[in-house]
Write a protein that holds these residues in place. Structure first.
Motif, PDB file in Angstrom:
ATOM      1  N   ARG A 152       0.852  -1.331  -0.197  1.00 24.51           N
ATOM      2  CA  ARG A 152       0.150  -0.301   0.244  1.00 24.51           C
ATOM      3  C   ARG A 152       0.949   0.939  -0.268  1.00 24.51           C
ATOM      4  O   ARG A 152       2.093   1.018   0.332  1.00 24.51           O
ATOM      5  N   ARG A 153       0.020   2.354  -0.470  1.00 22.54           N
ATOM      6  CA  ARG A 153       0.785   3.642  -0.178  1.00 22.54           C
ATOM      7  C   ARG A 153       0.197   4.608  -0.156  1.00 22.54           C
ATOM      8  O   ARG A 153      -1.491   4.637   0.070  1.00 22.54           O
ATOM      9  N   LEU A 154       0.483   5.233   0.727  1.00 21.78           N
ATOM     10  CA  LEU A 154       0.049   6.729   1.526  1.00 21.78           C
ATOM     11  C   LEU A 154      -0.816   7.503  -0.498  1.00 21.78           C
ATOM     12  O   LEU A 154       0.180   7.720  -1.305  1.00 21.78           O
ATOM     13  N   PRO A 155      -1.959   8.357  -0.639  1.00 19.52           N
ATOM     14  CA  PRO A 155      -2.534   9.313  -1.834  1.00 19.52           C
ATOM     15  C   PRO A 155      -0.961   9.881  -2.247  1.00 19.52           C
ATOM     16  O   PRO A 155      -0.163  10.693  -0.784  1.00 19.52           O
ATOM     17  N   THR A 156      -0.729  10.642  -3.094  1.00 19.26           N
ATOM     18  CA  THR A 156       0.419  11.432  -3.549  1.00 19.26           C
ATOM     19  C   THR A 156       0.310  12.675  -2.661  1.00 19.26           C
ATOM     20  O   THR A 156       0.857  13.244  -2.115  1.00 19.26           O
ATOM     21  N   CYS A 157      -1.083  13.495  -2.744  1.00 18.12           N
ATOM     22  CA  CYS A 157      -1.674  15.255  -2.183  1.00 18.12           C
ATOM     23  C   CYS A 157      -0.649  14.400  -0.395  1.00 18.12           C
ATOM     24  O   CYS A 157      -0.173  15.640  -0.083  1.00 18.12           O
ATOM     25  N   ALA A 158      -0.958  12.984   0.278  1.00 20.65           N
ATOM     26  CA  ALA A 158      -0.518  13.203   1.664  1.00 20.65           C
ATOM     27  C   ALA A 158       0.360  13.147   1.702  1.00 20.65           C
ATOM     28  O   ALA A 158       1.442  14.139   2.454  1.00 20.65           O
ATOM     29  N   ARG A 159       1.506  11.983   0.910  1.00 15.29           N
ATOM     30  CA  ARG A 159       3.230  12.080   0.764  1.00 15.29           C
ATOM     31  C   ARG A 159       3.912  13.499   0.629  1.00 15.29           C
ATOM     32  O   ARG A 159       4.705  14.186   1.391  1.00 15.29           O
ATOM     33  N   GLN A 160       3.101  14.361  -0.816  1.00 11.04           N
ATOM     34  CA  GLN A 160       4.168  15.804  -1.045  1.00 11.04           C
ATOM     35  C   GLN A 160       3.450  16.406   0.248  1.00 11.04           C
ATOM     36  O   GLN A 160       4.431  17.443   0.637  1.00 11.04           O
ATOM     37  N   GLU A 161       2.131  16.414   1.241  1.00 10.86           N
ATOM     38  CA  GLU A 161       2.188  16.710   1.663  1.00 10.86           C
ATOM     39  C   GLU A 161       3.334  16.651   3.448  1.00 10.86           C
ATOM     40  O   GLU A 161       3.821  18.034   4.466  1.00 10.86           O
ATOM     41  N   PHE A 162       3.566  16.597   3.837  1.00  6.97           N
ATOM     42  CA  PHE A 162       4.046  15.420   4.694  1.00  6.97           C
ATOM     43  C   PHE A 162       5.827  15.682   4.124  1.00  6.97           C
ATOM     44  O   PHE A 162       6.973  15.920   5.622  1.00  6.97           O
ATOM     45  N   GLU A 163       6.288  15.648   3.226  1.00  8.90           N
ATOM     46  CA  GLU A 163       7.544  15.829   2.614  1.00  8.90           C
ATOM     47  C   GLU A 163       7.602  17.708   2.748  1.00  8.90           C
ATOM     48  O   GLU A 163       8.679  18.125   3.217  1.00  8.90           O
ATOM     49  N   ASP A 164       6.685  18.603   2.384  1.00 14.78           N
ATOM     50  CA  ASP A 164       6.467  20.150   1.975  1.00 14.78           C
ATOM     51  C   ASP A 164       6.927  20.199   4.731  1.00 14.78           C
ATOM     52  O   ASP A 164       7.249  21.345   4.159  1.00 14.78           O
ATOM     53  N   PHE A 165       6.086  19.749   4.745  1.00 16.02           N
ATOM     54  CA  PHE A 165       5.877  20.128   6.293  1.00 16.02           C
ATOM     55  C   PHE A 165       7.699  18.927   6.968  1.00 16.02           C
ATOM     56  O   PHE A 165       7.800  20.318   7.754  1.00 16.02           O
ATOM     57  N   LEU A 166       7.421  18.438   7.052  1.00 16.91           N
ATOM     58  CA  LEU A 166       9.707  17.931   6.939  1.00 16.91           C
ATOM     59  C   LEU A 166      10.175  19.906   6.706  1.00 16.91           C
ATOM     60  O   LEU A 166      11.720  19.773   6.687  1.00 16.91           O
ATOM     61  N   ARG A 167      10.167  20.229   5.323  1.00 16.94           N
ATOM     62  CA  ARG A 167      11.015  21.267   4.710  1.00 16.94           C
ATOM     63  C   ARG A 167      11.180  21.907   4.605  1.00 16.94           C
ATOM     64  O   ARG A 167      11.634  23.478   4.941  1.00 16.94           O
ATOM     65  N   CYS A 168       9.953  22.682   5.324  1.00 13.15           N
ATOM     66  CA  CYS A 168       9.078  23.634   5.753  1.00 13.15           C
ATOM     67  C   CYS A 168      10.418  24.533   6.802  1.00 13.15           C
ATOM     68  O   CYS A 168      10.356  23.539   8.151  1.00 13.15           O
ATOM     69  N   GLY A 169      10.699  25.628   6.803  1.00 10.34           N
ATOM     70  CA  GLY A 169      11.255  26.270   8.471  1.00 10.34           C
ATOM     71  C   GLY A 169      12.933  25.868   8.217  1.00 10.34           C
ATOM     72  O   GLY A 169      13.324  26.190   9.223  1.00 10.34           O
ATOM     73  N   ARG A 170      13.683  25.159   7.940  1.00  7.63           N
ATOM     74  CA  ARG A 170      14.491  24.548   7.436  1.00  7.63           C
ATOM     75  C   ARG A 170      15.421  25.168   6.566  1.00  7.63           C
ATOM     76  O   ARG A 170      14.950  25.014   5.766  1.00  7.63           O
ATOM     77  N   LEU A 171      16.728  25.634   7.084  1.00 10.17           N
ATOM     78  CA  LEU A 171      17.229  26.398   6.276  1.00 10.17           C
ATOM     79  C   LEU A 171      17.908  25.738   5.476  1.00 10.17           C
ATOM     80  O   LEU A 171      18.131  26.448   4.464  1.00 10.17           O
ATOM     81  N   GLU A 172      18.291  24.542   5.849  1.00 15.58           N
ATOM     82  CA  GLU A 172      19.345  23.505   4.653  1.00 15.58           C
ATOM     83  C   GLU A 172      18.455  23.517   3.141  1.00 15.58           C
ATOM     84  O   GLU A 172      18.999  23.147   2.457  1.00 15.58           O
ATOM     85  N   HIS A 173      16.551  24.415   3.502  1.00 14.67           N
ATOM     86  CA  HIS A 173      16.134  23.699   2.092  1.00 14.67           C
ATOM     87  C   HIS A 173      15.893  25.288   1.719  1.00 14.67           C
ATOM     88  O   HIS A 173      15.290  25.100   0.791  1.00 14.67           O
ATOM     89  N   SER A 174      16.799  25.854   2.334  1.00 12.17           N
ATOM     90  CA  SER A 174      17.307  27.407   1.112  1.00 12.17           C
ATOM     91  C   SER A 174      16.265  28.582   2.506  1.00 12.17           C
ATOM     92  O   SER A 174      14.922  28.138   3.423  1.00 12.17           O
ATOM     93  N   PHE A 175      16.439  29.764   2.281  1.00  8.96           N
ATOM     94  CA  PHE A 175      15.999  31.049   2.617  1.00  8.96           C
ATOM     95  C   PHE A 175      15.767  32.061   2.054  1.00  8.96           C
ATOM     96  O   PHE A 175      16.761  31.766   1.470  1.00  8.96           O
ATOM     97  N   LEU A 176      14.861  32.845   1.817  1.00  8.13           N
ATOM     98  CA  LEU A 176      15.272  34.066   1.635  1.00  8.13           C
ATOM     99  C   LEU A 176      13.987  35.135   2.520  1.00  8.13           C
ATOM    100  O   LEU A 176      13.686  35.328   3.132  1.00  8.13           O
ATOM    101  N   ARG A 177      15.168  36.436   2.308  1.00 10.65           N
ATOM    102  CA  ARG A 177      14.488  37.087   3.122  1.00 10.65           C
ATOM    103  C   ARG A 177      14.110  38.563   2.667  1.00 10.65           C
ATOM    104  O   ARG A 177      15.509  39.256   1.780  1.00 10.65           O
ATOM    105  N   VAL A 178      12.757  39.213   2.605  1.00  7.43           N
ATOM    106  CA  VAL A 178      12.568  40.586   1.611  1.00  7.43           C
ATOM    107  C   VAL A 178      12.415  41.266   2.324  1.00  7.43           C
ATOM    108  O   VAL A 178      12.061  41.342   3.437  1.00  7.43           O
ATOM    109  N   HIS A 179      13.325  42.612   2.332  1.00  7.71           N
ATOM    110  CA  HIS A 179      12.782  43.739   2.493  1.00  7.71           C
ATOM    111  C   HIS A 179      11.724  44.312   2.003  1.00  7.71           C
ATOM    112  O   HIS A 179      11.831  44.759   0.258  1.00  7.71           O
TER     113      HIS A 179
END
Length: 72
Positions: A45-72
């Motif tokens: 079995r597998r998680l639905p694609t949308c659920a897998r994408q949400e988990f992966e996005d959640f784990l990347r969110c806010g982590r500096l190793e996945h990029s950082f941009l600050r705009v003034h």
């Protein structure tokens, strides 16, 4: 009462980094997500694609190793 129409001085905003790795939910997902995927794979079995994408996005969110941009 007369209100002044003069512009207020700009305030200086300070950035406070989001630290997801210190959040209990983040720690649980980070620790057990790959195990969940492995268990589902052994069952054919597998998680639905949308659920897998949400988990992966959640784990990347806010982590500096996945990029950082600050705009003034």
């Amino acid at each position: 009462m007369i209100l002044s129409r003069m512009a207020k001085p700009a305030t200086t905003l300070r950035y406070g980094r989001h630290r997801p790795e210190q959040n209990l939910l983040y720690q649980l997902v980070e620790t057990h997500y790959s195990e969940l995927c492995s268990q589902l794979d052994t069952q054919g079995r597998r998680l639905p694609t949308c659920a897998r994408q949400e988990f992966e996005d959640f784990l990347r969110c806010g982590r500096l190793e996945h990029s950082f941009l600050r705009v003034h």
